[in-house]
Write a protein that holds these residues in place. Structure first.
Motif, mmCIF file in Angstrom:
data_model
loop_
_atom_site.group_PDB
_atom_site.id
_atom_site.type_symbol
_atom_site.label_atom_id
_atom_site.label_comp_id
_atom_site.label_asym_id
_atom_site.label_seq_id
_atom_site.Cartn_x
_atom_site.Cartn_y
_atom_site.Cartn_z
ATOM 1 N N PHE A 188 0.771 -1.282 0.048
ATOM 2 C CA PHE A 188 0.057 -0.043 0.017
ATOM 3 C C PHE A 188 0.939 1.027 0.188
ATOM 4 N N ASN A 189 0.433 2.361 -0.779
ATOM 5 C CA ASN A 189 1.234 3.570 -0.691
ATOM 6 C C ASN A 189 0.045 4.655 -0.493
ATOM 7 N N PRO A 190 0.218 5.513 0.504
ATOM 8 C CA PRO A 190 0.879 5.347 1.563
ATOM 9 C C PRO A 190 0.624 4.103 2.776
ATOM 10 N N PRO A 191 1.619 3.660 3.297
ATOM 11 C CA PRO A 191 1.229 2.403 4.283
ATOM 12 C C PRO A 191 0.366 2.591 5.377
ATOM 13 N N ASN A 192 0.036 4.144 5.785
ATOM 14 C CA ASN A 192 -0.979 4.362 6.928
ATOM 15 C C ASN A 192 -1.618 5.608 6.521
ATOM 16 N N LEU A 193 -2.750 5.781 7.097
ATOM 17 C CA LEU A 193 -3.477 7.018 6.954
ATOM 18 C C LEU A 193 -4.341 7.164 8.074
ATOM 19 N N SER A 194 -4.396 8.444 8.071
ATOM 20 C CA SER A 194 -5.539 8.748 9.194
ATOM 21 C C SER A 194 -6.844 8.500 9.055
ATOM 22 N N CYS A 195 -7.937 8.211 10.097
ATOM 23 C CA CYS A 195 -9.217 7.991 9.882
ATOM 24 C C CYS A 195 -9.989 8.950 9.346
ATOM 25 N N ARG A 196 -9.517 10.227 9.557
ATOM 26 C CA ARG A 196 -10.207 11.488 9.278
ATOM 27 C C ARG A 196 -9.805 11.919 8.003
ATOM 28 N N LYS A 197 -8.706 11.590 7.448
ATOM 29 C CA LYS A 197 -8.424 12.123 6.282
ATOM 30 C C LYS A 197 -8.556 11.160 4.977
ATOM 31 N N THR A 198 -9.006 12.078 3.830
ATOM 32 C CA THR A 198 -9.463 11.489 2.569
ATOM 33 C C THR A 198 -8.128 11.614 1.678
ATOM 34 N N GLU A 199 -7.683 10.424 1.258
ATOM 35 C CA GLU A 199 -6.654 10.433 0.309
ATOM 36 C C GLU A 199 -6.579 9.288 -0.655
ATOM 37 N N GLN A 200 -6.028 9.513 -1.872
ATOM 38 C CA GLN A 200 -6.144 8.582 -2.693
ATOM 39 C C GLN A 200 -5.066 7.433 -2.359
ATOM 40 N N VAL A 201 -5.348 5.847 -2.281
ATOM 41 C CA VAL A 201 -4.291 4.918 -1.844
ATOM 42 C C VAL A 201 -3.911 4.227 -3.178
ATOM 43 N N LEU A 202 -2.521 3.852 -3.147
ATOM 44 C CA LEU A 202 -2.328 2.976 -4.488
ATOM 45 C C LEU A 202 -1.882 1.538 -3.721
ATOM 46 N N SER A 203 -2.643 0.416 -4.503
ATOM 47 C CA SER A 203 -2.274 -0.756 -4.089
ATOM 48 C C SER A 203 -1.809 -1.529 -5.394
ATOM 49 N N ASP A 204 -0.676 -2.306 -4.981
ATOM 50 C CA ASP A 204 -0.107 -3.316 -5.892
ATOM 51 C C ASP A 204 -0.587 -4.689 -5.587
ATOM 52 N N VAL A 205 -1.145 -5.342 -6.721
ATOM 53 C CA VAL A 205 -1.785 -6.597 -6.642
ATOM 54 C C VAL A 205 -0.758 -7.636 -7.325
#
Length: 1537
Positions: free
Chosen positions: A495-512
């Motif tokens: 995952f990128n970023p590896p962690n994120l605040s539960c109150r913040k909305t941000e796009q997450v990139l995942s490699d499968v």
């Protein structure tokens, strides 16, 4: 416990909410025997015990019918209406077969010798055919539950008789079944054949000597049967092996029958087939089979069968080393009369393979399906499991069907539905086919390696889940339905970023990570599925709006012509590469300008007359788009007329004949056969009918079905007839030559009640009544003929006057007056009744009627009036036709009624005269009687002297004969029974079931699927019986129940003896404990002398069995020989003189009630007997000329087979006796048509009856034939004659006529008869004196303490002495009685009266009567009571009166001698008992005894539980819990567990 078998179907469904419970079930109250499915309608037909069910594919009942129980018996020959042995018998379904072409179901049951029936396939409640009157030829299945039956549909073609649908049946042996093991059964009546008759005779195949059990059959070019049997005809109890047999379908003589042994593993460890399934293997399995040689392709079996056939045809013993003559095998693939048949390979030629999968325990059912080209086997086991096995290179069980495992056997009926999406399992529980929905993630779903389950990767309205491939949308797309082992699940790598605040909305990139090119990556929105041109453009959220119409060009357009005929707006084209109709853009090739060549699939009709002119319909594909496309149709080069109005696009057109056709520039390249046949009219069959027509006429011939119904025109004299559907060999039609004129309106109709060629008889119809004469027109109609008859007149009803005389007697003439009697009636038609008795009408005039009164007392016609018919008046009824009139009442009086004042003097006066005459006659006769007595006394004196001489002579003769017997004993030895048979007869032969007792037969009615569980539970029950606390409570509980009678106690004790035989020392301890309690009870509360007198308690019978066990070896070593000699001496002495075969009385006997009270003239004959089939040696046999034929046969068998025990000798009924006085022979029988008659009585035939005479000695040539009696002519007649009760042998019993005659006989004759009867009693003395030495020898062997005394006798007698000393009120005489009751009375008397308990002999009733006298003497000798004899004492008591004192002293000395012997310690006794247990326990039916014992535990279950709960010792050992566990296992009893 009542069996409840369940047929469960697990349905595969795409509905999410139903995945967990997607199955239906059907429950039957009785055992399910067979299940079949209709491949067309998918209906299921379930045959159970006593019922037949019709279910839909979801197991919902559509119809059912009861098939049993019905009155029947295996001994009865159908129909059983006259069979007295018939009882209510269950009907086990033996065979179900579907005959789809006739819409019928073939049902065969176990009732009525296995007769079958036909039922409607659409409604099994409708019985189409059943007949039990066709005899043995219609017996198809088996009457025995354990015999397996299989069947398969086939055909039978005969060029003379035609083509018939048949079914082949294979079954095992049943003692009362048809002897045909394999048979071809016809399914229609033809010529002399009846329905279900076996139409092929091939005894070499149909009477196989081996014990076969058929498991499966199928068709694959040939007919195959899979079965198991022994390797030899004598190996009925040894190892079974698996075989497959093959034969051609239309083999009229079974010449092609060939057997092949199948071995599983190199050493054939898995030797017996349990289940089979035939199916296609699937692509993956097919590759493995071709490379590994595993599994069982039918081709490999056929190849080996061909090798065996070639070896047999060439007479070569090695199938691998001979040049196979392929021509012979190929040209004669179905065998021939000149070739050897039937054929079977030797064991070394067996087709062997290695086991694919092994498992501990038996597998009982198998079914195989192919899913995504992978074969999956479903295996049912005896433990109730359904295993799923992936058949691959490395076969493995990848799972078990979910559901609770109840441990119940899976039945053989394991099958799929027609779509292969449902599995039907017959068991006691429900088993799903697959449980994909239970796996909730991709990894666990794929890890199953289950071809049924894969991970469905979907988005949108669905979510990813574990499903079957067919339930996954777009499953054909790559990486959409993931299944192991070639595909893997999607895995998130990072995952990128590896962690994120539960109150913040941000796009997450995942490699499968996943293999495949159709995974939509992040930031690739253009690759997502989308609508390119939505219509409408605006689509509201939350409301459904249709946005497009999906259509499929290929649907309904299977060929090119239909595709081109589609509406142009769909843009459908015929794609040559894809060979289907598709959307234009989907076809990568150019659309062909023309469609492929036409294809013809069917021509109707296929036959036609030489003259042509009939309509022919051609069906097929690519037959054009419009009728104009059909350019030309020819038949044998001749053009036909095309009927365009009957054209259907691409699929059908009609013309007047036709085989080849052309449309446009195309020509059909597939020419169908159309046969021109010449019609042949052979006969005309009709019933006589009127010239007006209406009668059905049938024309018989050949090739009469060469056209449709509408093409057939039949005329008679130019008049057309109405034609029915033509058959192959006949046409029926009705003829109407003239028109039918209408009748006038009909008022009253009456049908004929009798008719012949010259007379029609009618009852006149009822019309409206009128006071005036009415005239009606009358018409007669016969088919189309209507004739008007003379007019018919109706007169008014008659009028009756009141009776002038109301009292009648049996001789009275009754006169009835009135008017109108003879207008429409005759004396013969008129009827009259007084009450319920008819009166004869003698004269009928118009105004008078003369009647004869009834000769017997009538009763009132109404039941309500039948109270006192002697005084109430009775109605006089006159009946004219349908009319009845009560003309008055009469009183019926008997003519001989005389006043009482006259009767009394008339009776008393003759009575007094009779008494006076009787007194005078009595005094005179008494004087004559005294004179007769003097004569008799003189005869007695003379007889007394002759008796001495006779005794001496008889004894000398007997000793000489017994010397010969003793010599025979030394050679053939005494026929002692083995230990098991001895104990079975002593313990259980006296039971109510006798030889059929389960402990003797060893047959337990336990279903195969329950045997393992039952065996385990019985072992636990055996352990529970080894608990002394439980066993004592068990026995006391039973004895406390009032319905536990004496017979039940005896039987229970015998079961207990067998069940505990493995621990006789423990059994002895239990017996001692119970005896101590019994002794306390008798000593303190009852008369001590009565203890052990009868088997009123369980322990008393246990003691009897204990003595029988412990004295078995003593019998064989010491007492057996003198007992056997005594038995043989009695038998020889009895048979030396005449024996009445019917009255069971003998001239020489010890029993006065069995003494033959008449002088029978006889002489001794010596027959020279030649045994048929055993060489030319003859055996001399002494018989009497007064012996019946059966008695002669008994004596011959006794002499010829004297070195064999009785059970190994032929029985009298199984052999025939043939007398050959010259060149011809004569079969002798007890009763035949030449038998003598004396009044109503028939005498049994003797040798004297057949003039076999020539006393004193005769040497006749007699042939003794050992053959089944059914092969001997006249035996059925003999058996039928012997059923008559009025049959006698030597002395005819007195019947009613004799008693009447005796009343009129003289007193002198009566006195003479009585005197002579007393004279015959001297014969008892003669026999007694002759046998005395043998009786003494036996008594000495039993009562001699100086010889060997069994340790058990010493041990038990010491036990009685010890207990007597502990009680002050036990006298010496009481101890003597205890010892007598425990040994002589309880054991020796039983053995003495029943020698067949220890020897393999047959004890006749006459011999048994003499043995009973000796047994009574033995009992008298053992008692302390002195018997006072007088002239009134029975003759049997008087016979041994002198010897009793000697025998009593022997008994006293015996008891004293035992008391002085060295004691037998507990250790020595236990050692002896342990040796007996070790040596014999394995031979006994211990499991059967435990099973029967548990029936008592089940019956009194609540009482036993209560007793254990109240016993502290039982509570501490948890005995209640152990019994509850056993009950739960054995019968699913509800417990508190």
């Amino acid at each position: 416990m009542a069996w409840r078998w369940v047929l469960a179907a697990i349905l595969a469904t795409s509905s999410l909410s139903l995945l967990g419970s997607a199955y239906d079930e059907f429950t039957s109250d009785t055992l399910i025997n067979n299940v079949v499915q209709d491949p067309i309608t998918s209906r299921l037909y379930v045959g159970t015990v006593n019922a037949l069910y019709q279910l839909d594919q979801s197991l919902h009942p559509e119809a059912h019918t009861r098939t049993g129980p019905e009155l029947d018996n295996r001994q009865c020959t159908p129909p059983v209406t006259s069979c007295e042995e018939a009882v209510e018998t269950d009907n086990h379904n033996k065979l179900l077969l579907i005959h789809p072409s006739k819409d019928t179901l073939i049902v065969c049951g176990s009732l009525y010798r296995g007769i079958c029936s036909l039922r409607n396939l659409s409604n099994v409640e409708q019985l189409l055919y059943f007949s039990d009157t066709k005899g043995e030829k219609s017996y198809v299945a088996s009457a025995e539950e354990s015999v397996s039956v299989v069947g398969v549909m086939s055909y039978y073609f005969n060029k003379d008789k035609g083509n018939f649908t048949v079914f082949l049946v294979a079954k095992g042996y049943g003692s009362h079944d048809s002897t045909k093991l394999i048979s071809t059964r016809i399914l229609q009546v033809h010529s002399d054949w009846v329905l279900f008759e076996s139409i092929i005779e091939a005894s070499a195949v149909q009477s196989n000597p081996f014990t076969l059990r058929y498991l499966h059959d199928f068709r694959h070019g040939f007919v195959y049967f899979l079965f198991s049997r022994t390797l030899g005809a004598q190996d009925s109890g040894t190892k079974n092996f698996t075989f497959i047999s093959r034969m051609c379908e239309n083999d009229h003589n079974y010449y092609s029958y060939t057997e092949l042994q199948l071995n599983c593993s190199a050493g054939n460890k898995y030797n017996k087939v349990q289940a089979a399934y035939v199916t296609l293997p699937g692509e993956a399995l097919a590759k493995n089979m071709s490379s590994s040689g595993w599994y069982g392709p039918v081709g490999a079996q056929d190849k080996r069968l061909v090798e065996i056939i070639g070896a047999c045809y060439n007479n070569v013993s090695d199938i691998d080393s001979f040049p196979l003559q392929k021509g012979m095998v190929t040209n004669q693939k179905c065998g021939a009369e000149f070739l050897p048949s039937p054929l079977a390979s030797r064991a070394e030629f067996a087709l062997a393979t290695d086991p694919v999968f092994t498992k501990k325990g038996l597998m009982t059912a198998v079914a195989v399906a192919v899913e995504t080209e992978h074969a999956v086997a479903f295996l049912g086991t005896t433990l109730g499991e359904v295993l799923k096995l992936h058949l691959s290179t490395s076969p493995e069980v990848y799972g078990r069907a979910p559901g609770e495992n109840t441990g119940d056997k899976v039945n053989k009926n394991l099958l799929f539905d027609t779509s292969l999406t449902h599995l039907y399992i017959t068991t006691e529980k429900k088993v799903p086919v697959q449980a994909c929905h239970l796996k909730t993630d991709c990894q666990s779903c794929v890890a199953q390696k289950d071809p049924y389950c894969g991970w469905c990767v979907v988005t949108g309205l669905f979510f990813s889940r574990c499903t079957r491939k067919g339930d996954c949308p777009r499953a054909e797309d790559d990486n959409t339905w993931l299944w192991s082992p070639n595909q893997q699940c999607v895995q998130i790598q990072a995952f990128n970023p590896p962690n994120l605040s539960c109150r913040k909305t941000e796009q997450v990139l995942s490699d499968v990570s996943v293999d495949g090119a159709h995974i939509v990556k992040a930031q690739q929105a253009d690759s997502c599925p989308q609508f390119e041109n939505p219509d409408p453009h605006l689509i509201p959220v939350g409301y459904l709006i249709p946005i497009m119409v999906l259509y499929n060009c290929s649907l309904g357009r299977e060929d090119c012509s239909l595709c081109k005929n589609a509406d142009p707006k769909y843009s459908c084209v015929w794609c040559a590469n894809m060979r289907s109709c598709v959307y234009r853009e989907l076809c990568r090739s150019q659309e062909p300008a023309q469609c492929p060549n036409p294809k013809i699939t069917e021509i109707i009709p296929r036959f036609g007359p030489l003259n042509g002119g009939i309509v022919v319909t051609i069906k097929g594909s690519n037959l054009g788009i419009k009728k104009e496309d059909i350019k030309k149709v020819t038949v044998a080069g001749v053009d036909c007329v095309h009927q365009g109005d009957r054209y259907s696009v691409s699929t059908r057109y009609s013309d007047s004949g036709g085989l080849q056709h052309f449309h446009k520039n195309k020509r059909s390249n597939q020419i169908k056969s159309f046969t021109f046949e010449e019609l042949q009219m052979l006969s005309l069959r009709r019933l006589p009918g009127p010239v007006a027509g209406g009668t059905v006429i049938t024309i018989s011939g050949k090739h009469l079905d060469t056209a449709n119904k509408n093409d057939v025109i039949v005329t008679v004299g130019g008049t057309p007839c109405e034609t029915q559907c033509p058959a192959r060999n006949e046409i029926s039609f009705s003829l109407s030559l003239y028109s039918i004129s209408l009748c006038p309106p009909l008022q009253f109709i009456q049908y004929a009640v009798h008719k012949n060629d010259t007379v029609l008889l009618f009852d006149s119809p009822v019309v409206n009544r009128s006071s005036e004469t009415q005239s009606f027109r009358a018409f007669l109609q016969l088919d189309n003929v209507i004739e008007e008859l003379n007019s018919f007149e109706y007169h008014p009803d008659p009028f009756f006057n009141e009776l002038t005389k109301n009292i009648i007697t049996e001789t009275s003439i009754i006169i009835v007056t009135g008017r109108g009697f003879s207008k429409a009636m005759t004396a013969e038609e008129a009827q009259a009744f007084v009450g319920d008795a008819s009166c004869k009408v003698t004269i009928l005039q118009d105004d008078k009627l003369f009647l004869e009164a009834p000769s017997t007392q009538p009763r009132a016609r109404s039941k309500r009036q039948r109270r006192d018919t002697s005084s109430d008046p009775l109605d006089l009824t006159i009946k004219f036709g349908n009319g009845e009139w009560v003309v008055g009442s009469v009183n019926y009086e008997r003519k001989y009624e005389v006043p009482l004042a006259i009767i009394i003097p008339a009776v008393i006066v003759p009575m007094l005269l009779f008494i006076a005459v009787s007194v005078y006659c009595y005094r005179r006769k008494s004087q004559q009687a005294e004179r007769e007595y003097e004569k008799v006394k003189h005869q007695l004196d003379h007889l007394e002297e002759s008796v001495r001489d006779r005794c001496k002579k008889e004894f000398t003769d007997l000793m000489i004969e017994m010397e010969d017997q003793t010599n025979d004993l030394s050679e053939a030895r005494i026929p002692f029974l083995d230990y098991k048979t001895y104990t079975d007869r002593v313990f259980f032969l006296p039971s109510k079931d006798g030889d059929n007792d389960v402990m003797i037969t060893g047959k337990l009615d336990i279903p195969e699927g329950r045997k393992v569980i039952v065996a385990q539970a019985l072992n636990q029950f055996s352990n529970l019986l080894n608990s002394k606390t439980f066993l004592i409570n068990f026995i006391k509980t039973l004895e406390g129940r009032p319905d536990f009678n004496a017979r039940s106690r005896v039987y229970f004790a015998s079961l207990l003896t067998v069940a505990l035989h493995g621990k006789l020392e423990y059994y002895t301890d239990i017996m001692r404990s119970l005896l101590l309690e019994l002794m306390e009870e008798y000593v303190h509360s009852k008369n001590p002398k009565l203890m052990l007198r009868r088997s009123e308690t369980v322990v008393e019978r246990m003691l009897c069995n204990w003595m029988s066990i412990c004295l078995y070896q003593f019998l064989r070593d010491s007492a057996g020989e003198p007992l056997y000699k005594l038995f043989k001496a009695i038998k020889h002495q009895v048979e030396k003189g005449p024996v009445d075969a019917k009255m069971k009385k003998a001239k020489y006997t010890l029993n006065d009630t069995g003494l033959l009270g008449d002088d029978v003239e006889y002489c001794v004959l010596t027959l020279q007997v030649l045994v048929h089939g055993e060489g030319p040696d003859v055996t001399p046999v002494k018989v009497l000329n007064c012996d019946t034929i059966s008695q002669v046969k008994e004596k011959i068998i006794e002499q010829v087979y004297r070195n064999l025990p009785y059970s190994q000798r032929p029985k009298v009924d199984s052999v025939a006796l043939e007398w050959r006085p010259g060149s011809t022979g004569q079969i002798l029988s007890d009763m035949d048509l030449t038998s003598q008659k004396e009044g109503r009585w028939k005498r049994l035939n003797t040798l004297a009856h057949y003039n076999v005479s020539g006393c004193p000695t005769l040497f006749e040539s007699v042939v003794f034939c050992l053959m089944p009696t059914e092969h001997v002519p006249g035996v059925p007649v003999e058996n039928a004659l012997l059923e008559d009760d009025k049959v006698f042998h030597l002395v005819r019993p007195a019947d009613e006529l004799d008693e009447v005659k005796s009343k009129r006989g003289s007193l002198k004759a009566k006195a003479t008869t009585k005197a002579i009867a007393e004279i015959y009693l001297t014969r008892l003395l003669s026999v007694k004196g002759t046998l005395q030495q043998f009786v003494d020898d036996f008594f000495r062997s039993v009562l001699c303490s100086g010889a060997v005394v069994p340790p058990a006798v010493k041990y038990f007698f010491d036990f009685l002495d010890e207990q007597a000393l502990k009680h002050d009120n036990v006298e010496e005489e009481t101890v003597h009685i205890w010892k007598t009751n425990s040994l002589p009375m309880r054991f020796w008397v039983n053995i003495l009266k029943n020698p067949h308990f220890i020897f393999d002999v047959h004890v006749t009733e006459v011999v048994d009567a003499s043995l009973s006298v000796i047994a009574q003497t033995f009992m008298d000798a053992c008692t302390k009571t002195e018997h006072k004899l007088s002239r009134e004492s029975p003759s049997n008591k008087l016979l041994y009166a002198k010897e009793i004192s000697t025998y009593k002293k022997m008994v006293d000395d015996y008891y004293k001698g035992i008391k002085q012997m060295v004691p037998v310690s507990d250790q020595d006794m236990n050692t002896h008992l342990a040796e007996v247990s070790r040596e014999h326990t394995d031979t006994l039916n211990t499991q059967a005894a435990l099973h029967q014992l548990y029936q008592y535990a089940s019956k009194y279950y609540d009482g036993i539980i209560q007793s254990l709960d109240e016993d502290p010792a039982a509570q501490s050992k948890q005995l209640t819990l152990r019994l509850q566990q056993i009950a739960a296992a054995l019968e699913n009893k509800v417990t508190d567990l």
